[in-house]
Write an enzyme that holds these catalytic residues in place. Structure first.
Site, PDB file in Angstrom:
ATOM      1  N   HIS A  25       0.830  -1.209   0.000  1.00  0.00           N
ATOM      2  CA  HIS A  25       0.000   0.000   0.000  1.00  0.00           C
ATOM      3  C   HIS A  25       0.867   1.263   0.000  1.00  0.00           C
ATOM      4  O   HIS A  25       0.662   2.169  -0.813  1.00  0.00           O
ATOM      5  CB  HIS A  25      -0.925  -0.015   1.220  1.00  0.00           C
ATOM      6  CG  HIS A  25      -1.726   1.227   1.370  1.00  0.00           C
ATOM      7  ND1 HIS A  25      -2.917   1.410   0.711  1.00  0.00           N
ATOM      8  CD2 HIS A  25      -1.502   2.357   2.073  1.00  0.00           C
ATOM      9  CE1 HIS A  25      -3.393   2.600   1.015  1.00  0.00           C
ATOM     10  NE2 HIS A  25      -2.553   3.203   1.844  1.00  0.00           N
ATOM     11  N   GLU A  26       1.823   1.329   0.910  1.00  0.00           N
ATOM     12  CA  GLU A  26       2.685   2.508   0.986  1.00  0.00           C
ATOM     13  C   GLU A  26       3.609   2.617  -0.215  1.00  0.00           C
ATOM     14  O   GLU A  26       3.965   3.720  -0.627  1.00  0.00           O
ATOM     15  CB  GLU A  26       3.482   2.504   2.283  1.00  0.00           C
ATOM     16  CG  GLU A  26       2.627   2.698   3.515  1.00  0.00           C
ATOM     17  CD  GLU A  26       1.794   3.971   3.491  1.00  0.00           C
ATOM     18  OE1 GLU A  26       2.296   5.023   3.029  1.00  0.00           O
ATOM     19  OE2 GLU A  26       0.645   3.904   3.931  1.00  0.00           O
ATOM     20  N   HIS A  29       1.940   4.699  -2.716  1.00  0.00           N
ATOM     21  CA  HIS A  29       2.096   6.135  -2.459  1.00  0.00           C
ATOM     22  C   HIS A  29       3.484   6.612  -2.882  1.00  0.00           C
ATOM     23  O   HIS A  29       3.631   7.686  -3.465  1.00  0.00           O
ATOM     24  CB  HIS A  29       1.889   6.433  -0.971  1.00  0.00           C
ATOM     25  CG  HIS A  29       0.505   6.229  -0.487  1.00  0.00           C
ATOM     26  ND1 HIS A  29      -0.541   7.023  -0.878  1.00  0.00           N
ATOM     27  CD2 HIS A  29      -0.009   5.301   0.349  1.00  0.00           C
ATOM     28  CE1 HIS A  29      -1.640   6.600  -0.281  1.00  0.00           C
ATOM     29  NE2 HIS A  29      -1.346   5.543   0.461  1.00  0.00           N
TER      30      HIS A  29
END
Length: 82
Positions: A25-26, A29
């Protein structure tokens, strides 16, 4: 004894799975920020004191003591000179 071992195995596998999901998930980003030419100051898995840290380019990659959260920290405008 088997139930303790089974419980421990399930707990460890659950934590590893959770950390994998947090990382992916990160990482999304991080990739999106870099694609938009945003400098990323830190990529961190966990909160609290740093257990391990590495530098890759201008980004510090950290693993912290409590692996419940994760974050990507972009550089501020002052840091990049805007």
């Amino acid at each position: 004894m088997e139930t303790v071992v089974e419980w421990f195995t399930v707990a460890v596998l659950g934590l590893v799975t959770f950390l994998g999901v947090l990382f992916v998930h990160e990482l999304g980003h991080f990739v999106a920020g870099r694609a938009a030419n945003i400098y990323i100051r830190e990529f961190s898995i966990g909160i609290g004191p740093i257990v391990r840290a590495y530098w890759w380019g201008v980004t510090r990659w950290t693993l912290r003591l409590i692996p419940l959260f994760a974050y990507v920290l972009p550089a501020t405008e002052e840091e990049i000179g805007i």
